[in-house]
Design a protein around this motif. Structure first.
Motif, PDB file in Angstrom:
ATOM      1  N   GLN A 198      44.512  36.916  37.474  1.00 29.11           N
ATOM      2  CA  GLN A 198      44.643  36.278  38.785  1.00 29.11           C
ATOM      3  C   GLN A 198      44.770  37.371  39.840  1.00 29.11           C
ATOM      4  O   GLN A 198      45.681  38.187  39.790  1.00 29.11           O
ATOM      5  CB  GLN A 198      45.894  35.384  38.785  1.00 29.11           C
ATOM      6  N   GLY A 199      43.829  37.422  40.775  1.00 35.72           N
ATOM      7  CA  GLY A 199      43.865  38.418  41.839  1.00 35.72           C
ATOM      8  C   GLY A 199      44.928  38.098  42.879  1.00 35.72           C
ATOM      9  O   GLY A 199      45.508  37.008  42.887  1.00 35.72           O
ATOM     10  N   LYS A 200      45.195  39.052  43.767  1.00 38.20           N
ATOM     11  CA  LYS A 200      46.191  38.862  44.834  1.00 38.20           C
ATOM     12  C   LYS A 200      45.821  37.705  45.745  1.00 38.20           C
ATOM     13  O   LYS A 200      46.691  37.047  46.310  1.00 38.20           O
ATOM     14  CB  LYS A 200      46.325  40.146  45.658  1.00 38.20           C
ATOM     15  N   ASP A 201      44.517  37.464  45.878  1.00 34.59           N
ATOM     16  CA  ASP A 201      44.053  36.376  46.741  1.00 34.59           C
ATOM     17  C   ASP A 201      44.015  35.033  46.027  1.00 34.59           C
ATOM     18  O   ASP A 201      43.558  34.044  46.570  1.00 34.59           O
ATOM     19  CB  ASP A 201      42.679  36.708  47.307  1.00 34.59           C
ATOM     20  N   GLY A 202      44.504  35.022  44.780  1.00 31.28           N
ATOM     21  CA  GLY A 202      44.518  33.774  44.018  1.00 31.28           C
ATOM     22  C   GLY A 202      43.236  33.509  43.249  1.00 31.28           C
ATOM     23  O   GLY A 202      43.150  32.569  42.469  1.00 31.28           O
ATOM     24  N   GLN A 203      42.236  34.335  43.467  1.00 30.60           N
ATOM     25  CA  GLN A 203      40.960  34.180  42.769  1.00 30.60           C
ATOM     26  C   GLN A 203      41.042  34.807  41.377  1.00 30.60           C
ATOM     27  O   GLN A 203      41.708  35.822  41.184  1.00 30.60           O
ATOM     28  CB  GLN A 203      39.833  34.854  43.551  1.00 30.60           C
ATOM     29  N   GLN A 204      40.358  34.200  40.447  1.00 30.12           N
ATOM     30  CA  GLN A 204      40.302  34.738  39.096  1.00 30.12           C
ATOM     31  C   GLN A 204      39.208  35.804  39.033  1.00 30.12           C
ATOM     32  O   GLN A 204      38.098  35.592  39.515  1.00 30.12           O
ATOM     33  CB  GLN A 204      39.987  33.611  38.101  1.00 30.12           C
ATOM     34  N   ALA A 205      39.541  36.962  38.473  1.00 29.93           N
ATOM     35  CA  ALA A 205      38.579  38.063  38.369  1.00 29.93           C
ATOM     36  C   ALA A 205      38.479  38.497  36.904  1.00 29.93           C
ATOM     37  O   ALA A 205      39.457  38.449  36.163  1.00 29.93           O
ATOM     38  CB  ALA A 205      39.017  39.234  39.239  1.00 29.93           C
ATOM     39  N   GLY A 206      37.276  38.908  36.517  1.00 28.18           N
ATOM     40  CA  GLY A 206      37.062  39.327  35.143  1.00 28.18           C
ATOM     41  C   GLY A 206      36.999  40.838  35.012  1.00 28.18           C
ATOM     42  O   GLY A 206      36.632  41.536  35.955  1.00 28.18           O
ATOM     43  N   PHE A 207      37.378  41.332  33.842  1.00 31.81           N
ATOM     44  CA  PHE A 207      37.254  42.755  33.542  1.00 31.81           C
ATOM     45  C   PHE A 207      37.070  42.928  32.042  1.00 31.81           C
ATOM     46  O   PHE A 207      37.373  42.031  31.261  1.00 31.81           O
ATOM     47  CB  PHE A 207      38.478  43.547  34.039  1.00 31.81           C
TER      48      PHE A 207
END
Length: 182
Positions: free
Chosen positions: A158-167
Motif C-alpha cells: 500500500q503506497g502513501k497515497d493509498g494506491q496499491q503498487a507492485g514490486f
C-alpha cells in the motif's frame, strides 16, 4: 580503397549507363564495353546472437528468431513466467527467463548503490531496481544481451497515497546458459 557499398554503387551506375546507351544505339549491344563485376571479399557470417542483436537494432524487433529460443527446453521443463503476466501472479514464487536490454548504476540520495536494469522476453519488457547488497551481488551478470534466469516473487504494498503498487522481490539471478549444467 573503397568500401563494399561504394563498389556496388559504382558498378550499378556504370551498368545502368551502358544499358541506357545500348537501348538508344541503332546497333544494339555492338560496341558495348564490358564492365568488370566488383570482387567482394569473403567474410564470415555473424554468430546467431550477433545477427539477432543487429536485426533488432536496425528493424526494431526480432524477425528471424528470438535470443531466448535457444532456451526452449529449459522453458518447457521449468515453466518460466512471461513478464507480461507478473501482475497476475502476486505472492507466488516464479522464475523468469529474460534478456538484459539496459543497465544503469548509480547511488541514491542515501548513497546506496542502485542497479537499474531493463529486461525483455518474447511477450514484454520490464524495468527493475536492485539496491545495496543485492545490487553488488548481481552486478556482474548485468550486461546487455545476457540471458538471465530471475527467481523471486511479485508482491504488492500500500503506497502513501493509498494506491496499491507492485514490486518484485528477488531471490536469485543467474545466467540462463548455466541452467543446463545443473
Amino acid at each position: 580503397g573503397s568500401n563494399l557499398l561504394e563498389k556496388a554503387l559504382r558498378f550499378g551506375t556504370q551498368y545502368r549507363e551502358l544499358s541506357l546507351k545500348s537501348q538508344t544505339s541503332l546497333f544494339g549491344s555492338e560496341g558495348m564495353v564490358d564492365i568488370n563485376e566488383p570482387v567482394f571479399q569473403q567474410i564470415e557470417p555473424w554468430a546467431s546472437l550477433e545477427m539477432l542483436r543487429r536485426e533488432k537494432e536496425v528493424v526494431g524487433l526480432y524477425i528471424t528468431a528470438h535470443p531466448l529460443d535457444d532456451y526452449a527446453l529449459e522453458s518447457k521443463f521449468l515453466g518460466f513466467t512471461p513478464l507480461s503476466q507478473l501482475d497476475d501472479r502476486p505472492g507466488l514464487d516464479i522464475q523468469i527467463a529474460a534478456l538484459v536490454t539496459d543497465v544503469q548504476y548509480f547511488r541514491d540520495s542515501k548513497n546506496q548503490e542502485v542497479l537499474a536494469f531493463a529486461v525483455e522476453d518474447k511477450e514484454g519488457s520490464r524495468k527493475f531496481r536492485l539496491r545495496g547488497d543485492q545490487a553488488m551481488k548481481f552486478k556482474h551478470l548485468m550486461d546487455p544481451g545476457t540471458a538471465l534466469l530471475i527467481a523471486g516473487r511479485w508482491e504488492y504494498f500500500q503506497g502513501k497515497d493509498g494506491q496499491q503498487a507492485g514490486f518484485f522481490r528477488f531471490n536469485n539471478i543467474e545466467l540462463l546458459s548455466e541452467i543446463r549444467d545443473k
